[in-house]
Design a protein around this motif. Sequence first.
Motif, PDB file in Angstrom:
ATOM      1  N   GLU A  46       0.819  -1.210   0.000  1.00  0.00           N
ATOM      2  CA  GLU A  46       0.000   0.000   0.000  1.00  0.00           C
ATOM      3  C   GLU A  46       0.857   1.267   0.000  1.00  0.00           C
ATOM      4  O   GLU A  46       1.914   1.320   0.616  1.00  0.00           O
ATOM      5  N   THR A  47       0.364   2.269  -0.704  1.00  0.00           N
ATOM      6  CA  THR A  47       0.969   3.599  -0.716  1.00  0.00           C
ATOM      7  C   THR A  47      -0.105   4.575  -0.264  1.00  0.00           C
ATOM      8  O   THR A  47      -1.230   4.517  -0.753  1.00  0.00           O
ATOM      9  N   ALA A  56       3.627   7.525   2.747  1.00  0.00           N
ATOM     10  CA  ALA A  56       4.010   6.254   3.367  1.00  0.00           C
ATOM     11  C   ALA A  56       3.867   5.140   2.345  1.00  0.00           C
ATOM     12  O   ALA A  56       2.846   5.048   1.660  1.00  0.00           O
ATOM     13  N   ASP A  58       4.306   0.948   2.078  1.00  0.00           N
ATOM     14  CA  ASP A  58       4.481  -0.297   2.820  1.00  0.00           C
ATOM     15  C   ASP A  58       5.056  -1.369   1.905  1.00  0.00           C
ATOM     16  O   ASP A  58       4.584  -1.556   0.781  1.00  0.00           O
ATOM     17  N   TYR A  59       6.061  -2.065   2.401  1.00  0.00           N
ATOM     18  CA  TYR A  59       6.707  -3.162   1.685  1.00  0.00           C
ATOM     19  C   TYR A  59       6.720  -4.382   2.602  1.00  0.00           C
ATOM     20  O   TYR A  59       6.662  -4.242   3.824  1.00  0.00           O
ATOM     21  N   ARG A  64       5.933 -12.390   4.116  1.00  0.00           N
ATOM     22  CA  ARG A  64       5.601 -11.414   5.160  1.00  0.00           C
ATOM     23  C   ARG A  64       6.359 -11.658   6.469  1.00  0.00           C
ATOM     24  O   ARG A  64       5.939 -11.219   7.525  1.00  0.00           O
ATOM     25  N   VAL A  67       8.600  -6.913   7.331  1.00  0.00           N
ATOM     26  CA  VAL A  67       7.795  -5.821   6.781  1.00  0.00           C
ATOM     27  C   VAL A  67       8.579  -4.521   6.914  1.00  0.00           C
ATOM     28  O   VAL A  67       9.336  -4.335   7.863  1.00  0.00           O
ATOM     29  N   THR A  69       8.412  -0.097   6.129  1.00  0.00           N
ATOM     30  CA  THR A  69       7.663   1.108   5.792  1.00  0.00           C
ATOM     31  C   THR A  69       8.657   2.203   5.448  1.00  0.00           C
ATOM     32  O   THR A  69       9.650   2.389   6.153  1.00  0.00           O
TER      33      THR A  69
END
Length: 183
Positions: A46-47, A56, A58-59, A64, A67, A69
């Motif tokens: 998400e961006t 922000a 998210d990677y 998972r 994680v 950010t």
Amino acid sequence: MRGRALPLLAVLGLGACAAIEIGERPSLDAVAARMPAQLAGFQLGETARRPGPSLALDYATPNRRAVGTVLIYDAPGGAAPTDPGAPEIDREVTAAVADVAESPQGRTGRRLAERERVTLREAGLRCAILTGAFGRAPVSRHVCVGGADGRFVKVHVTMPDTRPPPADATAFAAAALRAVRGG
């Protein structure tokens, strides 16, 4: 009189250069558009634009287990330096560590403490490495800060504290800062 005017002109010239540099920097939307889908084994999720203004991203690793950010935001009171040894960068790292180390309201099972702080000069980052636990699971969190286009770039990576680690947090942070800088 002439001797005093020269330093004043130099200061004014530097201020003008800083204003030009900030004025010519890419918008946060442009930065978001150029961020790669993968960075050092992490995939973009998400961006989100946040108030401030900030961005922000998210990677996470495919499984998972790690994680990350990437937070890009304006420096309060001026341009963020690119020198990772600058006191402004260290202040941002200290503030980030304080935010992360404090247990959220109602979550008493989360404990993190700073283990060490390192400067990665070649990458342009100052990082704090925290260890602790989320419940009974041992975790490590890297918090790194650098500067790009007059903005701060803060990178958080959280993963299980295992040997070998599930991801290379500093490689991710360095790749993220390079990408934000347009490299």
